[in-house]
Design a protein around this motif. Structure first.
Motif, PDB file in Angstrom:
ATOM      1  N   LEU A 185      75.220 138.116  11.914  1.00 44.75           N
ATOM      2  CA  LEU A 185      76.193 138.003  12.941  1.00 44.75           C
ATOM      3  C   LEU A 185      77.456 137.355  12.375  1.00 44.75           C
ATOM      4  CD1 LEU A 185      73.809 136.731  15.641  1.00 44.75           C
ATOM      5  CD2 LEU A 185      74.872 139.042  15.727  1.00 44.75           C
ATOM      6  N   ILE A 186      77.382 136.453  11.446  1.00 43.23           N
ATOM      7  CA  ILE A 186      78.554 136.056  10.830  1.00 43.23           C
ATOM      8  C   ILE A 186      78.624 136.649   9.400  1.00 43.23           C
ATOM      9  CG2 ILE A 186      79.322 133.649   9.865  1.00 43.23           C
ATOM     10  CD1 ILE A 186      77.260 132.388  11.988  1.00 43.23           C
ATOM     11  N   GLN A 187      79.958 137.008   9.171  1.00 50.04           N
ATOM     12  CA  GLN A 187      80.200 137.696   7.840  1.00 50.04           C
ATOM     13  C   GLN A 187      80.651 136.654   6.641  1.00 50.04           C
ATOM     14  OE1 GLN A 187      82.745 140.954   8.167  1.00 50.04           O
ATOM     15  NE2 GLN A 187      81.866 141.959   9.945  1.00 50.04           N
ATOM     16  N   ARG A 188      80.409 137.037   5.467  1.00 52.38           N
ATOM     17  CA  ARG A 188      80.342 136.109   4.422  1.00 52.38           C
ATOM     18  C   ARG A 188      81.813 135.594   4.346  1.00 52.38           C
ATOM     19  NH1 ARG A 188      76.426 133.947   3.879  1.00 52.38           N
ATOM     20  NH2 ARG A 188      77.037 133.028   1.991  1.00 52.38           N
ATOM     21  N   ASP A 189      82.839 136.237   4.600  1.00 59.17           N
ATOM     22  CA  ASP A 189      84.215 135.576   4.522  1.00 59.17           C
ATOM     23  C   ASP A 189      84.419 134.497   5.364  1.00 59.17           C
ATOM     24  OD1 ASP A 189      84.301 137.035   6.679  1.00 59.17           O
ATOM     25  OD2 ASP A 189      86.416 137.819   6.403  1.00 59.17           O
ATOM     26  N   LEU A 190      83.530 134.119   6.302  1.00 57.11           N
ATOM     27  CA  LEU A 190      83.956 132.981   7.023  1.00 57.11           C
ATOM     28  C   LEU A 190      83.136 131.753   6.495  1.00 57.11           C
ATOM     29  CD1 LEU A 190      83.423 134.072  11.137  1.00 57.11           C
ATOM     30  CD2 LEU A 190      85.250 133.334   9.716  1.00 57.11           C
ATOM     31  N   VAL A 191      82.356 131.818   5.516  1.00 56.34           N
ATOM     32  CA  VAL A 191      81.632 130.839   4.920  1.00 56.34           C
ATOM     33  C   VAL A 191      82.526 129.514   4.485  1.00 56.34           C
ATOM     34  CG1 VAL A 191      79.997 129.910   3.076  1.00 56.34           C
ATOM     35  CG2 VAL A 191      79.505 132.003   4.368  1.00 56.34           C
ATOM     36  N   PRO A 192      83.519 129.937   3.867  1.00 54.79           N
ATOM     37  CA  PRO A 192      84.396 128.764   3.703  1.00 54.79           C
ATOM     38  C   PRO A 192      85.141 128.090   4.678  1.00 54.79           C
ATOM     39  CG  PRO A 192      85.106 130.615   2.264  1.00 54.79           C
ATOM     40  CD  PRO A 192      83.985 131.085   3.415  1.00 54.79           C
ATOM     41  N   PHE A 193      85.363 128.635   5.716  1.00 55.11           N
ATOM     42  CA  PHE A 193      85.845 128.186   6.952  1.00 55.11           C
ATOM     43  C   PHE A 193      84.800 127.390   7.687  1.00 55.11           C
ATOM     44  CE2 PHE A 193      88.458 131.871   5.929  1.00 55.11           C
ATOM     45  CZ  PHE A 193      89.757 131.389   6.339  1.00 55.11           C
ATOM     46  N   LEU A 194      83.604 127.727   7.640  1.00 56.28           N
ATOM     47  CA  LEU A 194      82.583 127.132   8.283  1.00 56.28           C
ATOM     48  C   LEU A 194      82.306 125.767   7.428  1.00 56.28           C
ATOM     49  CD1 LEU A 194      80.197 129.831   9.466  1.00 56.28           C
ATOM     50  CD2 LEU A 194      81.636 128.298  10.792  1.00 56.28           C
ATOM     51  N   ARG A 195      82.546 125.932   6.073  1.00 52.74           N
ATOM     52  CA  ARG A 195      82.412 124.596   5.114  1.00 52.74           C
ATOM     53  C   ARG A 195      83.468 123.710   5.556  1.00 52.74           C
ATOM     54  NH1 ARG A 195      81.602 126.301  -0.488  1.00 52.74           N
ATOM     55  NH2 ARG A 195      83.943 126.828  -0.223  1.00 52.74           N
ATOM     56  N   ASP A 196      84.633 124.232   6.001  1.00 56.08           N
ATOM     57  CA  ASP A 196      85.498 123.503   6.349  1.00 56.08           C
ATOM     58  C   ASP A 196      85.358 122.505   7.538  1.00 56.08           C
ATOM     59  OD1 ASP A 196      88.404 122.883   5.399  1.00 56.08           O
ATOM     60  OD2 ASP A 196      89.097 123.489   7.395  1.00 56.08           O
ATOM     61  N   VAL A 197      84.895 123.255   8.702  1.00 53.38           N
ATOM     62  CA  VAL A 197      84.488 122.519   9.760  1.00 53.38           C
ATOM     63  C   VAL A 197      83.252 121.565   9.383  1.00 53.38           C
ATOM     64  CG1 VAL A 197      82.975 122.840  12.015  1.00 53.38           C
ATOM     65  CG2 VAL A 197      84.785 124.330  11.363  1.00 53.38           C
ATOM     66  N   TYR A 198      82.417 121.913   8.757  1.00 57.95           N
ATOM     67  CA  TYR A 198      81.392 120.787   8.278  1.00 57.95           C
ATOM     68  C   TYR A 198      82.134 119.525   7.702  1.00 57.95           C
ATOM     69  CZ  TYR A 198      77.940 117.968   5.686  1.00 57.95           C
ATOM     70  OH  TYR A 198      77.068 117.236   5.395  1.00 57.95           O
ATOM     71  N   ASP A 199      82.995 119.808   7.092  1.00 55.84           N
ATOM     72  CA  ASP A 199      84.029 119.025   6.226  1.00 55.84           C
ATOM     73  C   ASP A 199      84.787 118.112   7.128  1.00 55.84           C
ATOM     74  OD1 ASP A 199      83.389 119.255   3.775  1.00 55.84           O
ATOM     75  OD2 ASP A 199      85.611 119.046   3.126  1.00 55.84           O
ATOM     76  N   HIS A 200      85.407 118.541   8.305  1.00 53.09           N
ATOM     77  CA  HIS A 200      85.769 117.753   9.356  1.00 53.09           C
ATOM     78  C   HIS A 200      84.778 116.851  10.078  1.00 53.09           C
ATOM     79  CE1 HIS A 200      89.538 120.202   9.080  1.00 53.09           C
ATOM     80  NE2 HIS A 200      90.200 119.520   9.952  1.00 53.09           N
ATOM     81  N   VAL A 201      83.637 117.350  10.490  1.00 56.72           N
ATOM     82  CA  VAL A 201      82.973 116.752  11.170  1.00 56.72           C
ATOM     83  C   VAL A 201      82.448 115.447  10.449  1.00 56.72           C
ATOM     84  CG1 VAL A 201      80.735 116.760  12.587  1.00 56.72           C
ATOM     85  CG2 VAL A 201      82.236 118.762  12.623  1.00 56.72           C
ATOM     86  N   ALA A 202      81.931 115.955   9.134  1.00 57.61           N
ATOM     87  CA  ALA A 202      81.302 114.795   8.150  1.00 57.61           C
ATOM     88  C   ALA A 202      82.577 113.603   7.999  1.00 57.61           C
ATOM     89  CB  ALA A 202      81.056 115.436   6.826  1.00 57.61           C
ATOM     90  N   ARG A 203      83.955 114.072   7.986  1.00 59.44           N
ATOM     91  CA  ARG A 203      84.897 112.987   7.817  1.00 59.44           C
ATOM     92  C   ARG A 203      84.691 112.200   9.240  1.00 59.44           C
ATOM     93  NH1 ARG A 203      89.999 115.189   7.063  1.00 59.44           N
ATOM     94  NH2 ARG A 203      88.553 117.211   6.453  1.00 59.44           N
ATOM     95  N   ALA A 204      84.708 112.873  10.436  1.00 56.04           N
ATOM     96  CA  ALA A 204      84.654 112.172  11.632  1.00 56.04           C
ATOM     97  C   ALA A 204      83.386 111.224  11.621  1.00 56.04           C
ATOM     98  CB  ALA A 204      84.513 113.108  12.666  1.00 56.04           C
ATOM     99  N   VAL A 205      82.306 111.640  11.174  1.00 57.38           N
ATOM    100  CA  VAL A 205      81.155 110.448  11.353  1.00 57.38           C
ATOM    101  C   VAL A 205      81.517 109.506  10.302  1.00 57.38           C
ATOM    102  CG1 VAL A 205      78.700 110.419  10.771  1.00 57.38           C
ATOM    103  CG2 VAL A 205      79.572 112.591  11.674  1.00 57.38           C
ATOM    104  N   GLU A 206      81.983 109.688   9.285  1.00 58.19           N
ATOM    105  CA  GLU A 206      82.469 108.508   8.323  1.00 58.19           C
ATOM    106  C   GLU A 206      83.364 107.626   9.016  1.00 58.19           C
ATOM    107  OE1 GLU A 206      83.916 110.418   4.724  1.00 58.19           O
ATOM    108  OE2 GLU A 206      82.015 110.579   4.051  1.00 58.19           O
TER     109      GLU A 206
END
Lengths: 288, 288, 288, 288, 288
Positions: free
Chosen positions: B179-200
């Motif tokens: 359902l999610i194409q591979r070219d979105l993976v870097p973008f989802l990683r970017d989202v993860y990075d954002h949330v991880a920074r927010a937790v910190e």
């Protein structure tokens, strides 16, 4: 090999390089927005690394900047966001050896330089904490708390970036990529060791600061205790005199010995004796 | 592609969509009961995601709402439970680009918008904590404790939802789904990075609040200490005078110098000298 | 299917069932000794689950009971140890639908009912903590500490059983057994979600209680501080008067203005002026 | 099967057994040096287990001993280091059933007995903590702190050995060895459950002790607060009288009403009224 | 086999050995810069291990040194950085048995000696903490806090190196290398056990120190409380006398019984009675 050493992330050259080497737009964006986390990411045909060099600025505050690297097969791009003087000095020296190095060797040397730049920061904290400890024992004052708090704030931040840097070092050491040749692995492990030791040092600094705060608090309680003792000793000395002189100050007629010419001496002796007795009791209970 | 943007989870349209796309009854139920945890779940032919956007409402309180997404092959359903103004603004803007996007691209953009909506919340806390720190050092008052406690309560909740959101981001980035194409993976990683920074950031805020509480407590002890000192200094000044004047107030006959016309001056001088002596001693022990 | 709903674990029927379905003696023993941990265990041809329902009894205390389930291919045995009213009510309702359910469906419904029974307990704690917070700010008293401590004790226990219940839910959701059909997995995941949220709520409650204790302690320090101030202000008002009146109470001959008819007014004015001066100084240092 | 039940680890029989069954010299050494950690180790053809039974000795102190087992195919060796009365009683009873048991069954029964021996220890702590809680609320004294500290010390040690015992139990339950037959697995799981519950109980005890310490500290602050209030109330009652009587004690000539025959009543009334007024003010601020 | 026992890491022999056995330059560098972390690293044809022996020096401070080992197929190189007397004594004894040992056996014996050297350090801390505990209960003084803090600092460091040493021991025990023969595995597991116990002991010491600090703080509060009580008792004894004698010291004309020859006795009795009454009240509230 070519080394593109950009000192301004808003330089249009970065856009040109992005196009030439097919760098991912998100990575370029990361270079242009500070306050990224330290990280390693695989791009197509290159490796993207964000480092977080730190230094103590002139105002005596921890300053954390971003430093980005793109490692390709035959090129290395470094993008500096914010100025970290000690890292910059180290990097400038590397320009001399570019021609003879492989990109991954240079890549390692720059990461090593960024990690080396933490050493003076840790030393600075070490000294600051030693100073605080002396102060807290000798002359605790409210601004000491503020200082402890400021140092703690810095260490919290430093710990955060060092933990991420440790993840980066651990990642690089295990990275399965042909961009980094095998002979570099022991060197990357060495970098990991450095960062891991830095993390441990920060943890220790935090423990020491917490200890300094404890000493401060206990020393305030102690001082209150001392003040109370002084107050009580003063009371002890004064009260018998006040009671006795009050007694002889009454306008009643049948005060004992009141007609005697030695009444004052009797009264004064009573004052001295009772006061001495009370002080002896306090002494016995270890108050001096 | 079709985007069903429902603003009321009790809308009967949701039932129609559930039937049309074979959505699991438990997922529909989740949409209709707020206070779910942020999560990702695989449905048959679709992906169900619960987000937890947050904002600071007009009363200055943290408000957490639910926002649900169903990502199918050719459709996207979003269900809003509760109003988060900053997220809503961002989502409304996305309507313009629906036609040109794939469902998974829109899906990413909405998640990104929800994560972006945390930024003003974190900034609000940052400012609130700065304010508290100033207050705690300058003019600590009991209501400061209440304020610290309220902020802490908010951060505890915020941390809880952000940790779950980080799990969601991490899950999405690694999800093996077509359902999610591979070219979105870097973008989802970017989202993860954002949330991880927010937790910190939230963790850091909690540490800072704990520090502010420590400063508050130490400043109350300090003030008690100060009050005690003032009391003791007052006692120090007054007691010798009281003792001496009490002595000369006695009605006994043999008070020394009592007949002398300079007795008062002698007594007054004694008072001044002993008081000065005591103050000198206190001074020596660093009381002023 | 057959549902054996035993309300007394010492019922001899349990022995008969144990023999009929070949239940392991250790499992029967577990049913008869309360205070087991929540757990899932594989028996031969059946699944043995211990649940730990909780409720607040009339004395306002947390009461934790045991509830055991044996899930077989065509039967379900439930053994109640101790009375949990809210769970009992829910279970009694299920008797109506036994005939139409599969054993594993009923099994899920009972577990769901046990988890639902935690909700009123958590609500009770929520209210109790709100109450404590109000009390601690308005009128802190020593029995508040006792109350905080009692609530904390309950939350510690609740946290312990919920963590085990979460393990049970997580286990069931991943259990590879043909006793539970695949269509139940989303429902078991839902149960897991409920318990996980309950654990998070208890953690939050514990944080809030710790905060309430902090407020209590800081408010006691604050009150001591207030008392000290009052004492010092009283001293400030009285001491100049005492010193001056003591001075004029001396029986010496050369007291200044002693022969003047306005001596009292002079002395009284001196008293008022010095007292006012001292109060002004305290005011300046923010004592009122 | 043969059971060698050695009660003295320095018995020369152990050396004979070591030779006969080829026991590893390190294991024999472990038997002879107390203070090992609880552990399971594979030897050649046998399993070596160190247990850590505990009991409360007559002096009311936690005493931890070592108990070693060698489980072979057709033999069991147990070596007792130090005396644990409750374990010894249980073991002595097992001698009757040796002939009918397999070595691994006996092995399980002994481990079960060692774990059962923790129960009275935990009960002892439970009672000791209940006692401390009552004392801390009713009559906190400095020796209570010493007691709390001693209990805490014991629980720290107990927790340490129980955690290791839990690892042993978990290890045995999963051990892939033909020395232990499959039908024992549920029983070993039961042992694990027992130890796990014991660990949880110790954790809870530690939390409760920490709470008792908090209550102690808060009750000391509270008492200081009370003492301060009494002091201030005393001051409040006395100061107006002292000021007024001091005023009328002056030897000045123009004291108001001094010639009136009701001056004393006027002064006394003034004293009573001001004192009453001050008490009313304190009352209003909730001091009684 | 050959054992190269270098006592100075700057010895040029190390360079010769590095060339002869192809030791990695980074490992040689590690030998020459102290303050490495304890670690195991695979070299080409050898194993590189950094140990961190510790001892208490004459000034009563924890001193941590580095000790490096290179284990090859037929050689062992040990490099000592800094002097650890207890380790050195043990190593010197090993020279006698070199000829009969395999390199890996010697390697194990040296590691075992380094781990044994922690025992006196832990004993020293044990005694120091016992001493502190006695002091804190009998005669708490501000320098006790300093001492607690110094011990804590040492334990923090010790814990850090022991944790790394435990990783080393765990690594060696599982290392898949033909440099270490299988019969050594139980011995390496024994080393691991020793270090693991040492870590647990340090953890316990830290808990005990934290407890000692708590006792110290509570005993300072207690003492303040005692001082306050003494002050209040003194006030209680003196105030009635002062008030009554002040009353009879007034120069008014209508003092009650002033003309009676027993007025002083009346006044004195009043003083004694009110004081006794107040003391009785305090007694009732458990102040003595």
């Amino acid at each position: 090999m070519i080394w593109h050493d950009l000192r301004d992330s808003h330089d249009s050259e970065l856009d040109a390089l992005a196009e030439r080497y097919h760098l991912h737009p998100l990575h370029i964006e990361d270079c242009r927005h500070r306050n990224q986390r330290a990280k390693v990411e695989d791009g197509e045909g290159y490796l993207f690394v964000v480092l977080k060099p730190a230094h103590i600025n002139r105002a005596g505050e921890l300053e954390i900047t971003d430093f980005d690297l793109f490692l390709g097969r035959d090129y290395l791009i470094t993008v500096q966001e914010g100025e970290c003087p000690s890292l910059r000095t180290n990097i400038d020296k590397l320009h001399a050896s570019v021609d003879r190095s492989r990109p991954d060797q240079l890549f390692y040397k720059i990461i090593d330089a960024a990690v080396d730049a933490y050493a003076p920061v840790l030393d600075w904290y070490n000294e600051a904490i030693d100073e605080i400890e002396d102060k807290v024992l000798e002359k605790p004052a409210p601004d000491t708390v503020q200082r402890i708090f400021d140092l703690k704030r810095g260490l919290i931040e430093l710990r955060r970036i060092l933990t991420n840097m440790r993840d980066v070092a651990s990642h690089l050491q295990r990275e399965e990529t042909d961009l980094i040749q095998r002979d570099l692995v022991p060197f990357l492990r060495d970098v990991y060791d450095h960062v891991a030791r830095a993390v441990e040092t920060v943890e220790m600094h935090r423990d020491l600061l917490a200890g300094a705060m404890d000493i401060y608090l206990s020393s305030v309680s102690n001082r209150t205790n001392q003040v109370m003792k002084v107050l009580t000793v003063l009371g002890t000395i004064a009260l018998p005199s006040i009671v006795i002189s009050g007694f002889y100050g009454m306008n009643t007629k049948d005060l004992p010995w009141i007609e005697s010419p030695h009444a004052t001496i009797v009264a004064a002796s009573l004052m001295v004796i009772t006061t001495a007795g009370l002080l002896a009791v306090l002494k016995k209970f270890d108050w001096f």
